[in-house]
Design an enzyme around this catalytic site. Structure first.
Site, PDB file in Angstrom:
ATOM      1  N   PRO A  90      -5.060   1.877   3.036  1.00  0.00           N
ATOM      2  CA  PRO A  90      -3.738   1.417   3.442  1.00  0.00           C
ATOM      3  C   PRO A  90      -2.662   2.348   2.878  1.00  0.00           C
ATOM      4  O   PRO A  90      -2.684   2.672   1.688  1.00  0.00           O
ATOM      5  CB  PRO A  90      -3.612   0.025   2.820  1.00  0.00           C
ATOM      6  N   HIS A  91      -1.770   2.781   3.715  1.00  0.00           N
ATOM      7  CA  HIS A  91      -0.705   3.673   3.281  1.00  0.00           C
ATOM      8  C   HIS A  91       0.546   3.392   4.106  1.00  0.00           C
ATOM      9  O   HIS A  91       0.460   2.869   5.206  1.00  0.00           O
ATOM     10  CB  HIS A  91      -1.131   5.137   3.409  1.00  0.00           C
TER      11      HIS A  91
END
Length: 162
Positions: A66-67
């Site tokens: 996740p970014h």
């Protein structure tokens, strides 16, 4: 950009209990913010959730990345969670996730930010590294394993060291 430039030892957590993907992202945002972030964890969490709506960040082999971009964040920050129990992460292949590397980036991306995303993606595709991360017994061992894997990485030979 070396992984150790993105992630501090205090942003590593081993054996974390997460009830759901959303709870996992909430825990990740707390680590990414830490006590010194110029942006509150709630803002990072909102951005991570917004990014997940665009498409799942689950990768193969039980890892997720996740970014997001976060307005007001002056520099990239990473965090790593190793979950106590794998959980459903809405992966296309239906696989569960137990290793979650989070990355919060400034809103204005630079070349080294793109390189960091590429490097993290490559590390999370390395089966031997994933096995070693899963074998780490505590936060310190998890951090050492991750940082050691990044030594000698392509494009890091001329990087600053401490």
């Amino acid at each position: 950009m070396l992984i150790r430039e993105l992630i501090e030892p205090e942003r590593i957590a081993c054996g974390i209990e997460a009830r759901s993907k959303k709870h996992c992202l909430e825990l990740l945002s707390l680590l990414l913010a830490g006590p010194d972030a110029p942006v509150p964890a709630e803002e990072i969490f909102a951005r991570l959730v917004e990014r997940e709506r665009l498409g799942c960040t689950s990768l193969a082999r039980g890892a997720a990345f996740p970014h997001c971009r976060v307005p007001g964040l002056p520099a990239a920050r990473g965090a790593l969670l190793r979950l106590a129990q794998p959980l459903e992460f809405d992966a296309v292949n239906g696989g569960e996730v137990d290793l979650v590397f989070g990355l919060a980036l400034p809103e204005a991306l630079e070349a080294d930010h793109y390189q960091a995303v590429d490097r993290i993606t490559a590390l999370l595709a390395d089966e031997a590294l994933l096995d070693a991360l899963r074998a780490a017994r505590d936060d310190a061992a998890l951090y050492r394993t991750l940082v050691a894997a990044d030594r000698g990485a392509p494009g890091t030979e001329n990087a600053r060291h401490g």
